[in-house]
Design a protein around this motif. Structure first.
Motif, PDB file in Angstrom:
ATOM      1  N   ASP B 188       0.884  -1.218   0.163  1.00  0.00           N
ATOM      2  CA  ASP B 188       0.048   0.150  -0.100  1.00  0.00           C
ATOM      3  C   ASP B 188       0.831   1.244  -0.002  1.00  0.00           C
ATOM      4  O   ASP B 188       0.519   2.300   0.403  1.00  0.00           O
ATOM      5  N   LEU B 189       2.059   1.079  -0.397  1.00  0.00           N
ATOM      6  CA  LEU B 189       3.010   2.577  -0.402  1.00  0.00           C
ATOM      7  C   LEU B 189       2.281   3.482  -1.317  1.00  0.00           C
ATOM      8  O   LEU B 189       1.681   3.059  -2.342  1.00  0.00           O
ATOM      9  N   ARG B 190       2.491   4.833  -1.002  1.00  0.00           N
ATOM     10  CA  ARG B 190       2.195   5.831  -1.694  1.00  0.00           C
ATOM     11  C   ARG B 190       3.687   6.605  -1.507  1.00  0.00           C
ATOM     12  O   ARG B 190       3.740   7.240  -0.660  1.00  0.00           O
ATOM     13  N   ILE B 191       4.225   6.764  -2.797  1.00  0.00           N
ATOM     14  CA  ILE B 191       5.492   7.575  -2.864  1.00  0.00           C
ATOM     15  C   ILE B 191       5.433   8.536  -3.898  1.00  0.00           C
ATOM     16  O   ILE B 191       4.832   8.419  -5.019  1.00  0.00           O
ATOM     17  N   SER B 192       6.438   9.657  -3.768  1.00  0.00           N
ATOM     18  CA  SER B 192       6.697  10.462  -4.724  1.00  0.00           C
ATOM     19  C   SER B 192       7.773  10.998  -4.807  1.00  0.00           C
ATOM     20  O   SER B 192       8.763  10.979  -3.777  1.00  0.00           O
ATOM     21  N   ASP B 193       8.226  11.541  -5.961  1.00  0.00           N
ATOM     22  CA  ASP B 193       9.581  12.145  -6.196  1.00  0.00           C
ATOM     23  C   ASP B 193       9.814  13.587  -5.636  1.00  0.00           C
ATOM     24  O   ASP B 193       8.764  14.320  -5.872  1.00  0.00           O
ATOM     25  N   PHE B 194      10.856  13.664  -4.976  1.00  0.00           N
ATOM     26  CA  PHE B 194      10.709  14.722  -4.128  1.00  0.00           C
ATOM     27  C   PHE B 194      12.191  15.279  -4.321  1.00  0.00           C
ATOM     28  O   PHE B 194      12.882  16.244  -3.614  1.00  0.00           O
ATOM     29  N   GLY B 195      13.017  14.824  -5.445  1.00  0.00           N
ATOM     30  CA  GLY B 195      14.445  14.924  -5.574  1.00  0.00           C
ATOM     31  C   GLY B 195      15.034  16.151  -6.390  1.00  0.00           C
ATOM     32  O   GLY B 195      16.134  16.044  -6.826  1.00  0.00           O
ATOM     33  N   ARG B 357      -2.921   6.579   7.907  1.00  0.00           N
ATOM     34  CA  ARG B 357      -2.642   6.615   6.209  1.00  0.00           C
ATOM     35  C   ARG B 357      -1.049   7.395   5.927  1.00  0.00           C
ATOM     36  O   ARG B 357      -0.827   8.205   6.589  1.00  0.00           O
ATOM     37  N   MET B 358      -0.444   6.675   5.043  1.00  0.00           N
ATOM     38  CA  MET B 358       0.963   7.426   5.049  1.00  0.00           C
ATOM     39  C   MET B 358       1.417   7.900   3.441  1.00  0.00           C
ATOM     40  O   MET B 358       0.910   7.086   2.459  1.00  0.00           O
ATOM     41  N   SER B 359       2.239   8.870   3.235  1.00  0.00           N
ATOM     42  CA  SER B 359       2.838   8.942   1.901  1.00  0.00           C
ATOM     43  C   SER B 359       4.424   9.324   2.192  1.00  0.00           C
ATOM     44  O   SER B 359       4.611   9.935   3.186  1.00  0.00           O
ATOM     45  N   PHE B 360       4.932   8.761   1.365  1.00  0.00           N
ATOM     46  CA  PHE B 360       6.467   9.358   1.408  1.00  0.00           C
ATOM     47  C   PHE B 360       7.100  10.147   0.115  1.00  0.00           C
ATOM     48  O   PHE B 360       6.537  10.113  -1.109  1.00  0.00           O
ATOM     49  N   GLY B 361       7.756  11.187   0.633  1.00  0.00           N
ATOM     50  CA  GLY B 361       8.386  12.119  -0.399  1.00  0.00           C
ATOM     51  C   GLY B 361       9.948  11.708  -0.416  1.00  0.00           C
ATOM     52  O   GLY B 361      10.579  11.976   0.735  1.00  0.00           O
ATOM     53  N   TRP B 362      10.484  11.258  -1.416  1.00  0.00           N
ATOM     54  CA  TRP B 362      11.734  10.517  -1.467  1.00  0.00           C
ATOM     55  C   TRP B 362      12.603  11.803  -2.256  1.00  0.00           C
ATOM     56  O   TRP B 362      12.442  11.907  -3.602  1.00  0.00           O
ATOM     57  N   GLY B 363      13.502  12.304  -1.677  1.00  0.00           N
ATOM     58  CA  GLY B 363      14.240  13.117  -2.259  1.00  0.00           C
ATOM     59  C   GLY B 363      15.632  12.666  -2.680  1.00  0.00           C
ATOM     60  O   GLY B 363      15.989  11.949  -3.513  1.00  0.00           O
ATOM     61  N   THR B 364      16.560  13.255  -1.922  1.00  0.00           N
ATOM     62  CA  THR B 364      18.016  13.090  -2.287  1.00  0.00           C
ATOM     63  C   THR B 364      18.556  11.680  -2.592  1.00  0.00           C
ATOM     64  O   THR B 364      19.358  11.249  -3.414  1.00  0.00           O
ATOM     65  N   ASN B 365      18.053  10.706  -1.734  1.00  0.00           N
ATOM     66  CA  ASN B 365      18.452   9.238  -1.990  1.00  0.00           C
ATOM     67  C   ASN B 365      17.776   8.679  -2.965  1.00  0.00           C
ATOM     68  O   ASN B 365      18.021   7.577  -3.275  1.00  0.00           O
ATOM     69  N   LEU B 366      16.821   9.376  -3.513  1.00  0.00           N
ATOM     70  CA  LEU B 366      16.215   8.920  -4.851  1.00  0.00           C
ATOM     71  C   LEU B 366      17.180   9.448  -6.227  1.00  0.00           C
ATOM     72  O   LEU B 366      17.628   8.599  -6.800  1.00  0.00           O
ATOM     73  N   THR B 367      17.356  10.676  -5.977  1.00  0.00           N
ATOM     74  CA  THR B 367      17.905  11.273  -7.283  1.00  0.00           C
ATOM     75  C   THR B 367      19.316  11.652  -7.291  1.00  0.00           C
ATOM     76  O   THR B 367      19.979  12.313  -8.035  1.00  0.00           O
TER      77      THR B 367
END
Lengths: 434, 434
Positions: B188-195, B357-367
């Motif tokens: 049920d992951l909800r994730i977004s690029d924040f990078g 409910r959760m969502s993740f903003g994935w930044g530096t370690n993504l990009t």
């Protein structure tokens, strides 16, 4: 600016065939060395080659489309050596010897074409035979194997999306480079690409060779692939293969002649080549049997290529023989080429370091290691143990015993006779991963 | 057929500048959301932004050429929103709401250009300031950071050979995909690029977003990068940032007004946006202090984005507050966005699974995770903790305390005053890797 070259795009989408083999030089160098000798000494021998998929669980004829296979085989038959290829063969220096190929042979090679093939599907496998003069059928081995292996890769990746391919090759590159980094720790390594026949694809083999060149510098001594050697400015590497003793043994008229065949063929070899090409391949009918009866002059040869014994035991056996013959192993060369990978190369190198000169021929695990690289687990990209061996010479069965009983080939009755003449294998059977 | 498109080749070798930022939409979505509100409610506030390299050991001005930096900043100043970008902004549906940007704001945006910058080199670092109306200076943050980070990557790779680059990106792709596979285990992951701001490069960010799209499907809910969202058909993601409370706090005329500022700004936000955009960023002056005095209506908002507390402790604190306020956390949303990576995402997900409910903003370690991918060990590709923060508003110092004292920013005297008003940080200092 959108940089689409319309001509390239149209060229691509009108492709009928993306040929796997585009040059007769896309073969192993030892084939040409052997061919020159066969052409000179055995021009009238007929030899049949046969495909053998030792990985029976992979039902090749269900994976690869027969029509496609025929297209590629037919395309390869249309090839001739090009002008620049002939010039490169004539002018190149191999192992420091100029013009190793004689004018008479080169003249004959100019008109060379691959002969017909016989292909049928039997029980999920392909039966593929090449009948005709040894001088022609022997040149099918490498392209036939390369074609089938690459068609299998293409089939496995057929439904991959653009992105999955991207990840697959990224992982394969990362995996490959990890191995290169491991090998960088071996200062006196001498290694060569031997991966043509089992390669994932031609382009991938080229990438791997470039990776070795980049990562290992002078420690990469060359490639067995003549086309790649020419294109990437490397030495073409190779000496001789089992087919030479196998054909001569098949032609023997008595057990005594059979017993002598493995040595007779090396005498013939010596009349053609010298120096670094004087490498003994001792395992055709078992290394132990070979060494027991080996003539003294063989101890003067440059080295041995143990190709089916476990590398450390096999190497030790040869070193012991050199010592018995009064030779200093430190001046001799062992060429290891049987299913090597970075870990076994490292272990073998460390074991023999300082005691003998070594070089490594790196084959399947160099050019076809995609295990674990696909997005989803799959076996279609795992390498298989596919060979194309001489099956008969002038109608008589050809036999190989090998140091590994799993690699024996030939008709059962003929194998029995050879075992009687040469003795039983001295090494235990080992599974054939590749 | 040699497929070289001569025009493309010539175009490439006559390049004067390969611009890092080619569009004003190459920024974070929340900048545009905040800008609409600032344009509507605070059009006359002046705000200065300043670059701050918290990784002092990296002497940026010795790595990046000042002239090159100026060229990129100047190029970015030449950009305007294009016709199709304006149409996309006007017509798009964000979080299910049509036409979130009002006609008056869009009309104003058509003429938008980035204002001047002030750049100098001091002691191996760049001092980079943006002075002027808040409505203009705030738009420099993301492109300025993206430019400096990419110039640093380019400098690190300047002497890489073709093959080294090939291996580098292969490894980076393999590393990135390993993370994707790990995240695939979270149904049920909800994730977004924040990078965007810390990316290795624009093209690499695009590859990473495509990898997430490919590997996670619907679990990728979007990208904070407006240009990438537009180009790759994703939702643009984001809400609001620390600059809003920081500016309003700076403008406060008394301690009482200062204390109220973090809530006042959210009231203003609520007058502009609803639903999924009602996300509280609670940590500007410490989450504990914020929650202690938070008005009841904030409990009705959709969720919180804990951005500097340790994710699990920070999340628990907010859940406890919701419960105290009579809310059911399972109907609330926590957005985690502080230095997350696949392992912390997994741990946080497992910890809160089924409770909120959760969502993740994935930044530096993504990009920008190139650690361990270069052929030789090097630090030039490791991400750094570079920020561009509002430093003052209408001449008064702007302050951030944060839940992590290492992230505090502002003049020491002002920080002391804010600590007196809001209290000391409730969380221990944690090193800033990125």
């Amino acid at each position: 600016m959108i940089a689409t070259d319309i001509a390239t795009r149209v060229w691509n989408h009108t492709f009928k065939l993306d040929p796997i083999v585009r040059s007769l030089l896309d073969t192993d160098f030892y084939k040409l060395l052997m061919l020159q000798m066969i052409h000179g000494l055995h021009p009238d021998v007929a030899a049949s080659f046969a495909l053998n998929n030792r990985s029976r669980h992979v039902r090749l004829a269900e994976v690869i489309d027969e029509g496609e296979l025929r297209e590629h085989l037919d395309h390869t038959r249309s090839l001739a050596f090009t002008k620049r290829e002939m010039i490169w063969l004539a002018g190149n220096t191999f192992y420091g010897t100029r013009q190793i190929f004689r004018p008479k042979f080169l003249e004959w090679l100019e008109d060379f074409r691959l002969p017909e093939y016989e292909l049928r599907r039997v029980d999920g496998q392909f039966e593929l035979y090449f009948h005709g003069p040894w001088t022609h059928t022997m040149m099918w081995e490498i392209p036939a194997l390369a074609i089938i292996n690459e068609l299998r890769s293409r089939a496995a990746m057929k439904n991959f999306k653009r992105f999955e391919l991207d990840v697959l090759y990224a992982r394969a590159k990362a995996k490959m480079w990890q191995k290169v980094e491991r090998l960088q720790a071996l200062p006196d390594l001498r290694i060569s690409d031997f991966g043509t026949r089992r390669r994932h694809s031609f382009l991938w083999q080229r990438w791997c060779v470039e990776a070795l060149k980049e990562g290992l510098g002078d420690r990469l001594i060359g490639s067995s692939n003549v086309l790649l050697a020419m294109e990437t400015d490397l030495e073409a590497i190779g000496t001789n293969a089992h087919e030479l003793p196998m054909v001569l043994a098949a032609l023997a008229d008595s057990d005594a002649e059979l017993r002598r065949a493995p040595y007779d063929v090396l005498k013939q070899w010596q009349s053609y080549y010298g120096g670094n090409l004087l490498i003994v391949l001792p395992d055709t009918y078992g290394t132990s049997a070979f060494l027991k009866k080996a003539p003294a002059w063989l101890a003067e040869w440059t080295g041995f290529r143990p190709d089916s014994a476990p590398p450390i035991e096999g190497g030790e056996e040869i070193i012991a023989w050199w010592k018995k013959m009064g030779e200093d192993p430190r001046e001799k060369l062992l060429v290891f080429s049987d299913g090597m990978d970075s870990d076994t190369i490292e272990r073998t190198y460390r074991h023999f370091e300082g005691r003998v000169r070594m070089s490594f021929g790196w084959g399947t695990n160099l050019t076809n290691d995609f295990r674990g690289t696909a997005p989803e687990p799959m076996s279609g990209l795992d390498p298989i143990s596919l060979v194309c061996k001489v099956a008969s010479a002038n109608g008589r069965p050809a036999v190989k015993l090998s140091d590994n009983p799993a690699k024996a080939s030939g008709e059962p009755a003929a194998i029995d006779r050879y075992r009687r003449v040469f003795g039983e294998a001295a090494y235990a059977e080992r599974a054939l991963a590749v």
